[in-house]
Design an enzyme around this catalytic site. Structure first.
Site, short mmCIF file in Angstrom:
data_model
loop_
_atom_site.label_atom_id
_atom_site.label_comp_id
_atom_site.label_asym_id
_atom_site.label_seq_id
_atom_site.Cartn_x
_atom_site.Cartn_y
_atom_site.Cartn_z
N TYR A 22 52.07 31.39 42.19
CA TYR A 22 50.85 32.16 42.48
C TYR A 22 49.89 32.13 41.30
O TYR A 22 50.33 32.18 40.15
CB TYR A 22 51.23 33.62 42.76
N TRP A 36 45.34 31.94 40.02
CA TRP A 36 43.97 31.48 40.26
C TRP A 36 43.66 30.13 39.61
O TRP A 36 42.70 29.49 39.99
CB TRP A 36 42.98 32.52 39.73
N1 MGD Z 1 48.72 45.98 36.96
C1 MGD Z 1 48.02 45.14 37.72
N2 MGD Z 1 48.44 43.86 37.87
C2 MGD Z 1 47.72 43.01 38.62
C3 MGD Z 1 46.53 43.42 39.24
C4 MGD Z 1 46.10 44.76 39.07
O1 MGD Z 1 45.07 45.20 39.61
N3 MGD Z 1 46.88 45.59 38.30
N4 MGD Z 1 45.80 42.54 40.00
C5 MGD Z 1 46.54 41.44 40.62
C6 MGD Z 1 45.63 40.45 41.18
S1 MGD Z 1 44.48 41.04 42.30
C7 MGD Z 1 45.70 39.13 40.89
S2 MGD Z 1 44.76 38.03 41.81
C8 MGD Z 1 46.63 38.60 39.89
C9 MGD Z 1 46.03 37.45 39.05
O2 MGD Z 1 47.04 36.76 38.40
P1 MGD Z 1 46.89 35.22 37.98
O3 MGD Z 1 46.02 34.49 38.94
O4 MGD Z 1 48.26 34.68 37.76
O5 MGD Z 1 46.13 35.36 36.59
P2 MGD Z 1 45.31 34.30 35.72
O6 MGD Z 1 45.19 34.90 34.36
O7 MGD Z 1 44.05 33.95 36.41
O8 MGD Z 1 46.29 33.06 35.64
C10 MGD Z 1 45.85 31.74 35.74
C11 MGD Z 1 46.61 30.87 34.76
O9 MGD Z 1 46.31 29.51 35.04
C12 MGD Z 1 46.05 28.81 33.83
N5 MGD Z 1 45.18 27.66 34.16
C13 MGD Z 1 43.83 27.62 34.30
N6 MGD Z 1 43.44 26.40 34.68
C14 MGD Z 1 44.56 25.64 34.80
C15 MGD Z 1 44.80 24.28 35.17
O10 MGD Z 1 43.91 23.53 35.51
N7 MGD Z 1 46.11 23.85 35.18
C16 MGD Z 1 47.13 24.67 34.83
N8 MGD Z 1 48.37 24.17 34.87
N9 MGD Z 1 46.93 25.95 34.47
C17 MGD Z 1 45.66 26.43 34.47
C18 MGD Z 1 45.42 29.85 32.93
O11 MGD Z 1 45.53 29.48 31.57
C19 MGD Z 1 46.23 31.10 33.31
O12 MGD Z 1 47.38 31.22 32.52
O13 MGD Z 1 47.03 39.66 39.02
C20 MGD Z 1 47.58 40.77 39.73
N10 MGD Z 1 48.16 41.72 38.78
N1 MGD Z 2 35.47 40.62 35.97
C1 MGD Z 2 36.44 40.38 36.86
N2 MGD Z 2 36.17 40.44 38.19
C2 MGD Z 2 37.17 40.25 39.10
C3 MGD Z 2 38.49 39.94 38.68
C4 MGD Z 2 38.74 39.88 37.26
O1 MGD Z 2 39.87 39.63 36.81
N3 MGD Z 2 37.70 40.11 36.40
N4 MGD Z 2 39.48 39.73 39.60
C5 MGD Z 2 39.10 39.43 40.98
C6 MGD Z 2 40.24 39.66 41.88
S1 MGD Z 2 41.54 38.55 41.81
C7 MGD Z 2 40.30 40.67 42.76
S2 MGD Z 2 41.62 40.78 43.86
C8 MGD Z 2 39.25 41.68 42.83
C9 MGD Z 2 39.90 43.08 42.85
O2 MGD Z 2 39.02 44.02 43.26
P1 MGD Z 2 39.47 45.56 43.25
O3 MGD Z 2 40.85 45.69 43.71
O4 MGD Z 2 38.43 46.33 43.95
O5 MGD Z 2 39.35 45.83 41.68
P2 MGD Z 2 39.98 46.90 40.69
O6 MGD Z 2 39.16 46.76 39.45
O7 MGD Z 2 41.43 46.75 40.60
O8 MGD Z 2 39.71 48.30 41.37
C10 MGD Z 2 38.40 48.82 41.62
C11 MGD Z 2 38.36 50.27 41.23
O9 MGD Z 2 39.24 51.03 42.06
C12 MGD Z 2 39.42 52.27 41.40
N5 MGD Z 2 40.68 52.88 41.81
C13 MGD Z 2 41.91 52.69 41.29
N6 MGD Z 2 42.83 53.44 41.95
C14 MGD Z 2 42.15 54.12 42.92
C15 MGD Z 2 42.54 55.05 43.93
O10 MGD Z 2 43.70 55.43 44.10
N7 MGD Z 2 41.56 55.51 44.77
C16 MGD Z 2 40.26 55.12 44.64
N8 MGD Z 2 39.38 55.60 45.51
N9 MGD Z 2 39.87 54.28 43.67
C17 MGD Z 2 40.79 53.76 42.84
C18 MGD Z 2 39.42 51.96 39.91
O11 MGD Z 2 38.62 52.92 39.24
C19 MGD Z 2 38.87 50.54 39.84
O12 MGD Z 2 37.84 50.39 38.87
O13 MGD Z 2 38.36 41.59 41.73
C20 MGD Z 2 37.91 40.26 41.46
N10 MGD Z 2 36.89 40.36 40.42
MO MO Z 3 43.24 39.26 43.11
#
Ligand code: MGD
Ligand code: MGD
Ligand code: MO
Length: 789
Positions: free
Chosen positions: A122, A124
Site C-alpha cells: 500500500y 502513494w
Molecule cells: N495516524 C494516522 N495514520 C495514517 C493516517 C491518519 O490520518 N492518521 N492517514 C492514512 C492515509 S489516509 C494514508 S493514504 C496513508 C499514507 O501512507 P503512504 O502512502 O504509505 O505514505 P507515503 O509517505 O506517501 O509513502 C510513500 C513512499 O513511497 C516512496 N516513493 C515515492 N516515489 C517512489 C518510487 O517511485 N518508487 C519507490 N519504490 N518508492 C517511492 C516514498 O519515499 C515513501 O516512502 O497513511 C495513513 N496513516
Molecule cells: N497536505 C496534505 N494534503 C493531503 C494529504 C497529506 O498528506 N498532506 N493526504 C491526502 C490523503 S491520502 C487523504 S486520505 C486526505 C484525508 O483527508 P481527511 O481525512 O479529511 O484529512 P485529516 O487531515 O485526517 O482530517 C481532517 C480534519 O478532521 C478533523 N477531525 C479529526 N477527528 C474528528 C472527529 O472525530 N470529528 C470531526 N468532526 N472532525 C474530526 C481534524 O481536525 C482534521 O484536521 O487528505 C489528502 N490531502
Molecule cells: Mo489517504
C-alpha cells in the site's frame, strides 16, 4: 525520447514535472543536479510542498546501492529471526541483490505457494502513469504467479465497505456523486461539514493536480452567499475566507450529533417525508431507534449534548437551518478513520435524505468535499495505466489488517459478510509506500514485522521502512525518469521529464523488476519487450485512443513530449509548460437527482433500488459492531468512558507541509518542526494546567507507546484534544528495545490497531486517547534523517 537534463553547453534548464501536489518546472543547476522546483505558471495556488523537493534530493540519506541486512546475509532467511530495524546493512552489487531476491522468491513460492508472498504494498509512491511503484510490484508478482493482496485504503476503508450497501455502486461511488462547487455556488445555501474542509488537504490528489482550484471554488460559494458550518475539534479545518461557524465537538462523537439533528427534523416535522417514502427504504426502523421507541433512549439534543459537548440549543438551531436551506451534508474521511467508522457515513446519508436537499442541485450528501480537489469536476477521463495482469492468488486482507495478518497466520476474521483466514506470509515485498508511516500502533507493527522470513523494499531514502527491511533496492525518484501524469479532477495531462540521472547505483523500479524477472526467466512477460520510455509512449497513446472515443483530441505523443521539453516555445504557443488541458466531459446529473425524479426509472444499485436507511444485507451479517441501520456505538476507547486511562483525544490529521511521510527530510517539512520535532497543537488552557509553554518539548504517551513533540499552544483547538499530524519519520531512541520512545513525533506509536468493525475492518487511528507532559529528560537529538550504520 532523450533524457539529458541539461543543454549541451551545461547551462541550467527548466523541465516540467508533476507531483501528487501539483505541476512544477524543475530548474537544473548545469552540473546535472537539481537546483529548485518552481510552480507551473498556470497553477493559481501552487502548493509550497514543492519547496522541499530539491534539497531532499541532495540529502545524504539517499540510498545509493543495494543493501542487505547483515543478519539476513549471514544466516539467511529465518522465521521470527529478529534484528530487523536494528542491525547494520552490507552493500552488495545489483547482480548479487537480484540473485538473492530471485532465489528467495523461488524458494518461498515453491515451498509455501504464492499465497505466502504479501504484495499489498500500500502507498502513494509518486505521480506518473507508468513508474507507479505499486502497479509495478503488482505486475511483477503477478508474472510470478501472484501474491496475497490487500483491499480498501487507509484513507476511506469504512466508507468503501459500507456505502455500497447504502447507496450502491463501487466503493468510491459516494465521492463520485458529490455535488460540485459550481452547483453549490449556484443553488446551495449551506454547507455543514463534519471534519471540516481543511485547505491544507486540498493540496494533494493521488496522481496529480493540474491547477489548485478547490479553495477558490469554496470562496465563490461564500461570495454567492453560501454559509459554512465547520463541525470539528479544530477551527482551522475551514479556510478563514469562508467565515465558517465553528461547532467544536469531542472527537468520535459525530454520530450522536447527526442522530440528534435527525431527531429534531423528525419530531418537529421538518423532514422530507416524501423523499423518505419514495426514495429510501427502512426509514421506520431508523425513526423508531432515533425516537427511542425500542431502547427507551431518545437520541435527542440533550442526549447528544452529553456525548458531544455541543449544547442542545446549538443542535436544535443547526437542525432548523438545515431544514430551511438547500444544504450539503459533508463528511471528511477522518471521521470514518475511527472505531465504527461505517456509522458516520451511513448516518450522514440518512440525515441528508431527511433534510429535503438530497437529490436537489447544490445540496445533499457529500463525501470528503474539500479534500484533493473533490467537487471541482464530476466526470473523469479514462487515462490509461500500467496493466497489472492477473493475480492467480485470491487471498487478500483488508489493507489495515497487516500486523494482524503477520501475527496471526491461519486465524479467521470477518470482513463484509465473509469469514476469511489470514495467510501464512513468509515474504513481504514493498515498493511505493511506507507502512512505518501509515500503519497504526507501530510498536505492534515492529513486533509483527519480525515474523516473515524475508522483507524486501525499493526506496529512494533511508526512511523507517528501508531500515526495517532485509534487502533494500535503491529506487530512482520521479525526477530521474520520463513519465506523464494526469490530474484526475481538473483534466490536465502533464509530462514528467528526467531532470537528473539516478544517483549512485539507484535504478527505476521498472529496471529493478526487469532484472529480477530476467533472472527468473520471465523478463519478456514482465516487459512485453518494451523499454520504460516505450511504455510511457504506449500508455499515452492508449490514453489518446480512449479519449478520442469521448470526443477529446490529444496531440500525438511526439508533439506532447516535444512541447513539454521546451516550455518557452510551448508558452509562446499558448500552452503552459506543455501541459495538455483537456476539456471537461459533459456533465450528467448525479444519481440522487435522478432518484428523486423517478425512483422506478432510476433505481440505485442497492437491493431495494433506493437508499438503504435499513440494510437487510448488513443486518443479515449479524455484526453487533455494525447493525442494519446507523447507530451510536461507544468507541472502545474514548473520553466518555469512566474507566479511561488517559485524558486527551489524539487526532492525527494530514500534515500541511508534506504528503504523508514524503520529503519529511526536505527543508519545507523541517521548517515546520519545533526543536526538530513534529508540532503538537494543544489548547492554551490545557497547556497552562500542565505547565506547558509554547515551544516546549513534550512527551505524548499512552499504554501503547510514547513520542516527543514540540508544543504549539492555540485557542483554535477544542479543549481535551491534541493534534499531532502524521508523517514524522519514526525514530526510536533504542532500536533494540520494543516500545522505545520515538524521538520525532510519529502519532502512530500511539494509535490503535483495531478494525472499524467486522464489516470494513478499516483503520481506526482517530480513536486514540493519550496523555501529555513537559519533557525535561535527555535532549535526545532526532536521528531519523541520518543514514543507518
Ligand atoms: N495516524 C494516522 N495514520 C495514517 C493516517 C491518519 O490520518 N492518521 N492517514 C492514512 C492515509 S489516509 C494514508 S493514504 C496513508 C499514507 O501512507 P503512504 O502512502 O504509505 O505514505 P507515503 O509517505 O506517501 O509513502 C510513500 C513512499 O513511497 C516512496 N516513493 C515515492 N516515489 C517512489 C518510487 O517511485 N518508487 C519507490 N519504490 N518508492 C517511492 C516514498 O519515499 C515513501 O516512502 O497513511 C495513513 N496513516
Ligand atoms: N497536505 C496534505 N494534503 C493531503 C494529504 C497529506 O498528506 N498532506 N493526504 C491526502 C490523503 S491520502 C487523504 S486520505 C486526505 C484525508 O483527508 P481527511 O481525512 O479529511 O484529512 P485529516 O487531515 O485526517 O482530517 C481532517 C480534519 O478532521 C478533523 N477531525 C479529526 N477527528 C474528528 C472527529 O472525530 N470529528 C470531526 N468532526 N472532525 C474530526 C481534524 O481536525 C482534521 O484536521 O487528505 C489528502 N490531502
Ligand atoms: Mo489517504
Amino acid at each position: 525520447m532523450t533524457s539529458t537534463s541539461h543543454t549541451d553547453d551545461g547551462a541550467p534548464r527548466r523541465l516540467p514535472t508533476a507531483t501528487h501536489w501539483g505541476n512544477y518546472e524543475v530548474v537544473t543547476d548545469g552540473d546535472g543536479g537539481i537546483d529548485k522546483l518552481e510552480p507551473a505558471p498556470d497553477d493559481p495556488h501552487p502548493s509550497p510542498i514543492g519547496r522541499g523537493v530539491a534539497d531532499a534530493h541532495r540529502a545524504r540519506n539517499r540510498i545509493l546501492q543495494p543493501m542487505v541486512r547483515r543478519g539476513w546475509l549471514e544466516h539467511g532467511p529465518r522465521y521470527d529471526g529478529g534484528g530487523r530495524g536494528a542491525e547494520p546493512f552490507v552493500p552488495v552489487s545489483w547482480d548479487e541483490a537480484g540473485s538473492l531476491i530471485a532465489a528467495e522468491l523461488d524458494r518461498v513460492r515453491e515451498t509455501y505457494g504464492n499465497e505466502a508472498i504479501y504484495g499489498g504494498s500500500y502507498g502513494w509512491g509518486s505521480a506518473g502513469r507508468f513508474h507507479h511503484a505499486q502497479s509495478q510490484v503488482h505486475r511483477f508478482l503477478n508474472v510470478l504467479g501472484g501474491y496475497t493482496s490487500s483491499v480498501g485504503s487507509y484513507s476511506a476503508a469504512a466508507m468503501e465497505a459500507v456505502m455500497p450497501h447504502v447507496i450502491g455502486g463501487g466503493p468510491w461511488n459516494a465521492v463520485a456523486q458529490n455535488p460540485l462547487w459550481r452547483e453549490i455556488a449556484d443553488h446551495g445555501e449551506l454547507v455543514v461539514s463534519f471534519g471540516g474542509l481543511a485547505a491544507k488537504n486540498a493540496q494533494a490528489n493521488s496522481g496529480g493536480v493540474g491547477r489548485h482550484q478547490s479553495v477558490d471554488r469554496q470562496r465563490q460559494c461564500r461570495d454567492n452567499g453560501v454559509a459554512f458550518v465547520n463541525v470539528s475539534p479544530w477551527r482551522s479545518d475551514a479556510h478563514e475566507a469562508l467565515d465558517a461557524d465553528w461547532v467544536p465537538l469531542r472527537p468520535n462523537t459525530d454520530v450522536p450529533l447527526m442522530l440528534a439533528l435527525a431527531h429534531v427534523l423528525i419530531t418537529e416535522g421538518l423532514h422530507d417525508a416524501d423523499f423518505m417514502a419514495r426514495c429510501c427504504t427502512g426509514f421506520e426502523v431508523f425513526e423508531r431507534y432515533v425516537l427511542g421507541r425500542g431502547d427507551g433512549v431518545a437520541k435527542d439534543p440533550a442526549w447528544a449534548a452529553a456525548l458531544t459537548g455541543v449544547d442542545p440549543a446549538t443542535i436544535v438551531g443547526l437542525a432548523r437551518r438545515i431544514a430551511r436551506h438547500r444544504t450539503v451534508i459533508n463528511v471528511s474521511f477522518s471521521v470514518q478513520r475511527q472505531d465504527h467508522g461505517e456509522q458516520p457515513y451511513w448516518a450522514a446519508t440518512v440525515l441528508a435524505a431527511l433534510s429535503g436537499s438530497m437529490g436537489r442541485p447544490g445540496g445533499g450528501f457529500a463525501a470528503a468535499l474539500g479534500v484533493s480537489q473533490t467537487g471541482v469536476e464530476r466526470e473523469r477521463h479514462a487515462v490509461a495505466s500500467l496493466p497489472q495482469g492477473h493475480n492467480a492468488v485470491e487471498t487478500f486482507i483488508p489493507v489495515a489488517r497487516l500486523a494482524d495478518m503477520l501475527l496471526h497466520p491461519g486465524e479467521p476474521f470477518d470482513y463484509d459478510g465473509r469469514r476469511l483466514r489470514y495467510p501464512d506470509v513468509r515474504l513481504v515485498y514493498w515498493a511505493g509506500g511506507n507502512p512505518f508511516h501509515h500503519h497504526q500502533d507501530l510498536n505492534r507493527l515492529v513486533r509483527a514485522w519480525q515474523r516473515p522470513e524475508t522483507v524486501i523494499c525499493h526506496e529512494p531514502w533511508w526512511n523507517p521502512l528501508a531500515r526495517h527491511c532485509d534487502i533494500v533496492l535503491p529506487a530512482a525518484t520521479m525526477l530521474e525518469r520520463n513519465d506523464f501524469a494526469a490530474g484526475k479532477t481538473d483534466l490536465t495531462l502533464a509530462p514528467m521529464y528526467r531532470a537528473a540521472e539516478p544517483p549512485g547505483q539507484s535504478r527505476t523500479d521498472y529496471d529493478a523488476f526487469s532484472e529480477i524477472a530476467r533472472k527468473l526467466g520471465v523478463e519478456k512477460e514482465f516487459t512485453e519487450g518494451r523499454t520504460a520510455d516505450e511504455w510511457v509512449e504506449e500508455l499515452y497513446e492508449r490514453t489518446r485512443v480512449r479519449l478520442a472515443g469521448t470526443g477529446v483530441d490529444l496531440p500525438p505523443f511526439a508533439d506532447f513530449w516535444a512541447a513539454g521539453r521546451d516550455p518557452e516555445r510551448s508558452r509562446s504557443r499558448g500552452r503552459e509548460d506543455g501541459h495538455v488541458l483537456t476539456p471537461p466531459l459533459p456533465d450528467r446529473p448525479n444519481r440522487f437527482q435522478l432518484l428523486r425524479e423517478d425512483p422506478h426509472a432510476h433505481p440505485l444499485a442497492t437491493p431495494s433500488g433506493r437508499i438503504e436507511v435499513f440494510s437487510r444485507t448488513v443486518a443479515g451479517f449479524g455484526y453487533a459492531d455494525c447493525p442494519g441501520h446507523p447507530v451510536w456505538l461507544e468507541p472502545r476507547e474514548w473520553r466518555g468512558d469512566a474507566r479511561r486511562r488517559h485524558p486527551f483525544d489524539l487526532i492525527s490529521p494530514q500534515p500541511a507541509n508534506r504528503l504523508h511521510s514524503q520529503y519529511d527530510h526536505g527543508a519545507h517539512s523541517r521548517s515546520g518542526k519545533i526543536h526538530e520535532r513534529e508540532p503538537v497543537t494543544i489548547n492554551r488552557q490545557d497547556a497552562a494546567a500542565r505547565g506547558i509553554s509554547d515551544g516546549d518539548v513534550v512527551r505524548v504517551f499512552n499504554d501503547r507507546g510514547a513520542c516527543l513533540a514540540g508544543a504549539v499552544l492555540s485557542d483554535d483547538i477544542h479543549r481535551g484534544v491534541l493534534a499531532l499530524p502524521t508523517g514524522a519519520w519514526y525514530d526510536p531512541a533504542d532500536t533494540r528495545a520494543a516500545g522505545s520512545l520515538d524521538k520525532h513525533g510519529n502519532p502512530n506509536v500511539l494509535t490503535r490497531d483495531l478494525g472499524t468493525s467486522r464489516l470494513a475492518q478499516g483503520p481506526t487511528s482517530g480513536t486514540t486517547l493519550v496523555d501529555i507532559e513537559r519533557y525535561d529528560g535527555d535532549p535526545l537529538p532526532v536521528t531519523a534523517f541520518d543514514p543507518p550504520a
